[in-house]
Write a protein that holds these residues in place. Sequence first.
Motif, PDB file in Angstrom:
ATOM      1  N   LYS A   1      13.813 -25.429  -0.978  1.00 27.12           N
ATOM      2  CA  LYS A   1      12.521 -25.278  -1.663  1.00 27.12           C
ATOM      3  C   LYS A   1      11.726 -26.583  -1.533  1.00 27.12           C
TER       4      LYS A   1
ATOM      5  N   THR B   1      20.435 -20.226   1.487  1.00 29.06           N
ATOM      6  CA  THR B   1      20.561 -20.809   0.145  1.00 29.06           C
ATOM      7  C   THR B   1      21.997 -20.723  -0.375  1.00 29.06           C
TER       8      THR B   1
ATOM      9  N   SER C   1      14.863 -26.470  -7.618  1.00 28.72           N
ATOM     10  CA  SER C   1      15.026 -27.826  -7.087  1.00 28.72           C
ATOM     11  C   SER C   1      15.901 -27.814  -5.827  1.00 28.72           C
ATOM     12  N   HIS C   2      16.180 -26.635  -5.298  1.00 19.24           N
ATOM     13  CA  HIS C   2      17.015 -26.507  -4.102  1.00 19.24           C
ATOM     14  C   HIS C   2      16.386 -27.269  -2.938  1.00 19.24           C
TER      15      HIS C   2
ATOM     16  N   TRP D   1      11.527 -18.549  -6.821  1.00 22.96           N
ATOM     17  CA  TRP D   1      12.516 -19.623  -6.986  1.00 22.96           C
ATOM     18  C   TRP D   1      12.509 -19.958  -8.480  1.00 22.96           C
TER      19      TRP D   1
ATOM     20  N   ARG E   1      14.562 -13.436  -8.772  1.00 19.59           N
ATOM     21  CA  ARG E   1      14.842 -13.991  -7.443  1.00 19.59           C
ATOM     22  C   ARG E   1      14.906 -12.911  -6.370  1.00 19.59           C
TER      23      ARG E   1
ATOM     24  N   GLY F   1      20.593 -27.980 -11.074  1.00 23.43           N
ATOM     25  CA  GLY F   1      20.413 -27.110  -9.915  1.00 23.43           C
ATOM     26  C   GLY F   1      21.594 -26.202  -9.664  1.00 23.43           C
ATOM     27  N   GLU F   2      22.403 -25.960 -10.699  1.00 24.70           N
ATOM     28  CA  GLU F   2      23.585 -25.115 -10.503  1.00 24.70           C
ATOM     29  C   GLU F   2      23.431 -23.839 -11.326  1.00 24.70           C
ATOM     30  N   ASP F   3      23.790 -22.698 -10.762  1.00 26.48           N
ATOM     31  CA  ASP F   3      23.752 -21.446 -11.529  1.00 26.48           C
ATOM     32  C   ASP F   3      25.134 -21.211 -12.104  1.00 26.48           C
TER      33      ASP F   3
ATOM     34  N   SER G   1      16.588 -19.407  -4.590  1.00 25.90           N
ATOM     35  CA  SER G   1      17.633 -19.891  -5.492  1.00 25.90           C
ATOM     36  C   SER G   1      16.923 -20.677  -6.597  1.00 25.90           C
ATOM     37  N   HIS G   2      17.522 -21.784  -7.052  1.00 27.14           N
ATOM     38  CA  HIS G   2      16.859 -22.555  -8.118  1.00 27.14           C
ATOM     39  C   HIS G   2      15.726 -23.412  -7.538  1.00 27.14           C
TER      40      HIS G   2
ATOM     41  N   GLN H   1      25.077 -27.775  -0.123  1.00 22.41           N
ATOM     42  CA  GLN H   1      24.007 -28.680   0.300  1.00 22.41           C
ATOM     43  C   GLN H   1      24.468 -29.603   1.434  1.00 22.41           C
TER      44      GLN H   1
END
Length: 430
Positions: A162, A127, A158-159, A213, A207, A379-381, A155-156, A131
């Motif tokens: 996942k 993860t 929408s990764h 997720w 997490r 989808g970004e932390d 992770s998030h 991408q």
Amino acid sequence: MRPPLAPKQLEFIANSTAKWNFAHGSVRSGKTIGTLFRFMQAVNDCPDSDIYMIGHTSKTIYRNVIKLLFEDPTLMVFRPFCSWSGGNKNELTFRDKKIHALGAKDEGAVGLIQGLTASLVYCDEMTLYPQSVIEMINSRLSRSHSMGFAAMNPSHPSHIIKQWIDLGLAGDKNYYSLHFNVEDNPFLDADYINMLRNSSSGIFYKRNYLGQWCLASGSIFDFFDRSVYVKPRPPKNAEYWIAGCDVGVTNNFACVLIGVSTGKYDQAGVCRWVEDEYVWDSVKQERQKTMSEYADAVQKFIEPYNVKQLYIDPSAAAFKVELRKRGISCVDANNDVVEGINFTTSEMKKGNLFVCQNCPNTIREIESYVWDPKKAEKGEDAPLKKDDHCLDAMRYAVYTHKVASYDYQEHNKRQQDYWNNRFGPRGDFR
Ligand SMILES: Nc1ncnc2c1ncn2[C@@H]1O[C@H](COP(=O)(O)OP(=O)(O)OP(=O)(O)O)[C@@H](O)[C@H]1O
Ligand SMILES: [Mg+2]
């Protein structure tokens, strides 16, 4: 006798026959050992040597995974057949097979992966890869017998991984996944599990401990309680100080001074505290300072202390030059934001990091620090970039500076041995 595999690991080994096989979930839950065991079986059966082991960087794949083949008793069955060539080669040999080790974040990773055809890949901490690299690896598994094995923390939601896991759960035979919890690893002791549970918070708890997720949302220091983490004065004598600097030209400039105790003298473990802060708010003050004026201010601010190192915003090249002109030793901070926040929050929760009352800006920023909801949707932390200068400065220093670890049990044992050898046994050393 070889230690047995955990039931969850055996389940993974028995069922991971899809094109992609994911072990995902909590930290320390046995994912790497389980997937690695399965991967080595697949290497043994693979008809060719188009085999790759990929990590976050080529150093981490050796440190976190390949080294286990030589050191972990669970994997000792493979050890006699393995040899490692490091340096430029980065190659593991298993019987007649050559396995190439790569780093997904290394410069040129995309270029390297782009050209290859893979029969087998092992991906650790998948993860954490960009991408584009994940998609590239996927497109390289083009043979009918190609397979991928991967271990990761969630992770998030929408990764892309996942999404693949969900496709597999909905019946797509290309994807197999197994979720691991801390409780699935019977080889961890209860104290260690408690420490894991109590030292993380917010999304890191969800997490890394629960293995969920989830979106990065809400308050980052959600556990922060002034009555616990704010001290009226430094809690101990500092052995030395460190400082962190966030350089804003059009907005705030912040420098925080942090006292450090390694625990060597009071045998109470590492402790750090934000002892003082220097903030220049150019909007409120209606004036920006020049880099030279900021450097003068920092010099004056840290002068009374034995500051071992100053960690600065890596993008502030001009400021670094000004500091060095004044003979102040400074280095670029590690600006890995999410990992840095994870480390800082976890150190605070463990009781290794406090803030003194005379740092109102740092305290206010800790209380208002939140994840950016717009970035989370994409989808970004990332934390919301607002009112975070003291916090950035604190993170730079706390995350980049490695405090010497000090094992007081070992120290006491050495003292006791010395005493016994010299004067004969006389009970506990005091
Ligand atoms: N079958 C086993 N027998 C003995 N010890 C094991 C076994 N499986 C795992 N462990 C121990 O449990 C710990 C965690 O295992 P592992 O590294 O596989 O977990 P992980 O889920 O990959 O952790 P992380 O998320 O931190 O990478 C290791 O210290 C390992 O030695
Ligand atoms: Mg692992």
